[in-house]
Scaffold this active site. Structure first.
Site, PDB file in Angstrom:
ATOM      1  N   TYR A  64      41.631  44.821  41.901  1.00 31.24           N
ATOM      2  CA  TYR A  64      40.203  44.807  42.239  1.00 31.24           C
ATOM      3  C   TYR A  64      39.548  46.175  42.062  1.00 31.24           C
ATOM      4  CZ  TYR A  64      40.786  40.110  44.085  1.00 31.24           C
ATOM      5  OH  TYR A  64      41.043  38.770  44.210  1.00 31.24           O
ATOM      6  N   ASP A 122      55.999  34.441  44.871  1.00 36.31           N
ATOM      7  CA  ASP A 122      56.218  33.030  44.508  1.00 36.31           C
ATOM      8  C   ASP A 122      56.916  32.296  45.649  1.00 36.31           C
ATOM      9  OD1 ASP A 122      58.088  34.908  43.714  1.00 36.31           O
ATOM     10  OD2 ASP A 122      58.558  33.990  41.785  1.00 36.31           O
ATOM     11  N   ASP A 132      44.180  37.854  48.583  1.00 39.47           N
ATOM     12  CA  ASP A 132      43.010  36.988  48.386  1.00 39.47           C
ATOM     13  C   ASP A 132      43.475  35.539  48.212  1.00 39.47           C
ATOM     14  OD1 ASP A 132      40.468  36.087  47.920  1.00 39.47           O
ATOM     15  OD2 ASP A 132      40.127  37.229  46.093  1.00 39.47           O
TER      16      ASP A 132
END
Ligand code: NAD
Length: 343
Positions: free
Chosen positions: A130, A210, A234
């Site tokens: 980000y 994962d 997020d």
């Protein structure tokens, strides 16, 4: 003069509706604060050419904190568009820890057998993917850079351990993809493990994203305190919201060392604009987090209890909760029900 000055971002889409609901609750709870609306949002970008105007920054600088409604970020189409309002504020105000609790609420039906969840995601909020460093190599190739710094990894790790200790939690789990993103996430893992040495009272571990994602669905009670990077946090936090009944009830806080901004996990849900139907709970519970930050614990308790009481009643009385909880109430009606229950 009021005790607090709070910069208020009304937001875009359904933002002004949910912020209006939160504002009504804070006023009914008699918080001694001046709430000052500021020019920030996609609407401000369209009107003034800046998503956060100079006068908005000035008011923020004179405020105790920001209460932010969700804002819209137009999607890029291979060209850079307006930078997200939330990301702009988090980075410039150095609000490096995004705290997103995942707490089951009474009476809310959930898509899982886990009905008593209470874990928290601490998402790094200023770096990672980000950072916004993207470039075009050719018409067919684009690159985004993932930035990790020692300072960023150190402080988010420490924030996670401190929060876990303060909230009397037991375990801190770092979530990365250090087997593939070896330099960035490997670096983060080493720093996290070093910081952990200062917290021998807390368990710690690091797992890959994962596997964490699978646990989020099959065994979310595995989690207690999660520390993770910006993008993973997020994604995982919307999944966590799904576990407790959806985005309509998931609050959040953006914390720095000397300032904070409170906003729901959800976005501006533009397709519902003007319909008065989106759930105001996430925004109201974000205000509860703000009240605790300000040291107004009794008020926070009072508002949270009133919210829980309405949610509980919503299990049998569909007239008091919004559509996402299977109800028929408008957000104004649900807010009035919450206000009625403020003792
Ligand atoms: P969104 O969170 O706005 O909405 C997704 C869906 O979740 C909605 O269609 C709705 O079904 C449900 N939902 C969201 N909020 C709800 C509520 N309060 N009550 C009931 N249901 C609710 O996500 P999106 O559609 O991906 O994004 C819309 C816009 O919001 C985009 O421009 C995006 O960039 C922005 N956004 C902003 C923030 C922020 O301000 N921090 C966060 C996420 C997304």
């Amino acid at each position: 003069m009021a005790k607090y000055r709070i910069a208020l971002i009304e937001g875009d889409g359904t933002g002004p509706e949910v912020i209006g609901c939160a504002r009504k609750v804070l006023e009914a709870a008699e918080l001694d604060a001046e709430l000052v609306p500021i020019e920030a949002g996609y609407w401000a970008f369209q009107k003034f050419g800046k998503q956060v105007t100079d006068s908005a920054w000035e008011i923020i600088g004179e405020s105790n904190c920001v209460l932010k409604g969700p804002t819209t970020t137009p999607m890029g189409g291979g060209e850079s568009q307006m930078k997200s309002v939330a990301v702009t504020l988090r980075q410039r105000l150095d609000l490096y820890a995004n705290v997103r609790p995942c707490k089951s609420r009474p009476g809310v039906s959930v898509p899982t057998k886990f009905t008593n969840l209470d874990f928290v995601i601490v998402r790094e909020n200023t770096e990672g993917l980000y950072k916004g460093i993207e470039y075009k190599m050719s018409d067919d190739e684009f690159v985004s850079l993932r930035v990790f710094t020692r300072k960023g990894c150190e402080r988010i790790s420490r924030f996670g351990f401190e929060l876990a200790r303060r909230q009397k939690r037991k375990k801190v789990t770092l979530i990365t993809k250090a087997n593939i993103l070896q330099l960035t996430d490997g670096f983060f893992t080493n720093i996290f493990n070093k910081v952990a040495e200062d917290y021998p009272d807390l368990e710690h571990e690091d797992i890959y994203v994962d596997r964490a994602n699978m646990y989020m669905i099959t065994n979310p009670i595995y989690f207690d305190t999660i520390v993770t990077s910006n993008l993973f946090g997020d994604i995982l936090s919307d999944a966590a919201a799904g576990l407790i009944g959806g985005l309509g009830i998931a609050p959040g806080a953006n914390m720095g060392d000397n300032f904070a901004m409170f906003e729901a996990v959800h976005g501006s849900a533009p397709k519902y604009t003007g319909q008065k139907k989106v759930n105001p709970t996430a925004m109201i519970l974000s205000s509860v987090m703000m009240l605790r930050y300000l040291g107004e614990d009794a008020l926070a308790e009072k508002v949270e209890k009133a919210v829980d009481s309405v949610l509980l009643e919503g299990a049998t009385n569909k007239k008091v909760v919004t559509y996402d909880l299977g109800g028929t109430a408008t957000n104004d009606k649900m807010t009035d029900e919450i206000i009625k229950r403020l003792e």
